[in-house]
Write a protein that holds these residues in place. Structure first.
Motif, PDB file in Angstrom:
ATOM      1  N   SER A  28       0.824  -1.207   0.000  1.00 29.69           N
ATOM      2  CA  SER A  28       0.000   0.000   0.000  1.00 29.69           C
ATOM      3  C   SER A  28       0.860   1.260   0.000  1.00 29.69           C
ATOM      4  N   ARG A  30       4.044   1.509  -0.972  1.00 34.16           N
ATOM      5  CA  ARG A  30       4.735   1.564  -2.268  1.00 34.16           C
ATOM      6  C   ARG A  30       3.810   2.136  -3.340  1.00 34.16           C
ATOM      7  N   ASN A  31       2.565   1.664  -3.374  1.00 34.05           N
ATOM      8  CA  ASN A  31       1.610   2.139  -4.374  1.00 34.05           C
ATOM      9  C   ASN A  31       1.306   3.620  -4.195  1.00 34.05           C
ATOM     10  N   GLN A  32       1.185   4.084  -2.948  1.00 36.26           N
ATOM     11  CA  GLN A  32       0.931   5.507  -2.695  1.00 36.26           C
ATOM     12  C   GLN A  32       2.077   6.362  -3.216  1.00 36.26           C
ATOM     13  N   GLN A  34       4.299   5.464  -5.606  1.00 33.57           N
ATOM     14  CA  GLN A  34       4.320   5.343  -7.064  1.00 33.57           C
ATOM     15  C   GLN A  34       3.211   6.161  -7.714  1.00 33.57           C
ATOM     16  N   ASP A  35       2.059   6.295  -7.035  1.00 33.18           N
ATOM     17  CA  ASP A  35       0.931   7.069  -7.570  1.00 33.18           C
ATOM     18  C   ASP A  35       1.009   8.563  -7.237  1.00 33.18           C
TER      19      ASP A  35
END
Length: 130
Positions: A28, A30-32, A34-35
């Motif tokens: 989660s 990492r995704n935040q 990356q986004d």
């Protein structure tokens, strides 16, 4: 101190301490990053090498800088840097989640604050993909 905002590197390049700090929320967080919803910084200086993931939140009571996770050595010097930059950027509060021990440790770095919530997670023995 030198502050570098970096893209999320591949997991094998992440320092073990930061991976541990992310815990079960690794994907989660990492995704935040990356986004573009959160930001990963490497803060370096004399006796300092700290990884910090932050994000900003707008709440009815004001703007919060959320310290999602932090790991490394030299946090005492980094604490004041984070406070100063949060003020400079117009944040009203800094929020972090942690244990009582983390709170005691961070209090020595200028992050005393007051407890507003405790966060608990109950493992049900089922994870996605199984």
């Amino acid at each position: 101190m030198k502050v570098t905002r970096i893209s999320w590197p591949y997991p094998h390049q992440m320092p073990e301490k930061l991976l541990k700090a992310c815990g079960d929320d690794f994907a989660s967080i990492r995704n935040q990053v990356q986004d573009g919803l959160a930001h990963l910084y490497l803060i370096e200086g004399e006796n300092t090498h700290v990884w910090v993931v932050t994000r900003g939140e707008e709440l009815p009571e004001g703007k919060e800088l959320v310290i999602v996770c932090a790991a490394g050595h030299g946090m005492k010097g980094v604490g004041q840097l984070l406070i100063d930059n949060a003020k400079r950027l117009g944040f009203d509060f800094i929020r972090y989640h942690g244990s009582e021990a983390t709170h005691r440790l961070y209090s020595g770095y200028g992050f005393g604050g007051v407890e507003i919530e405790r966060v608990y997670k109950v493992a049900l023995g089922v994870s996605s993909g199984r």
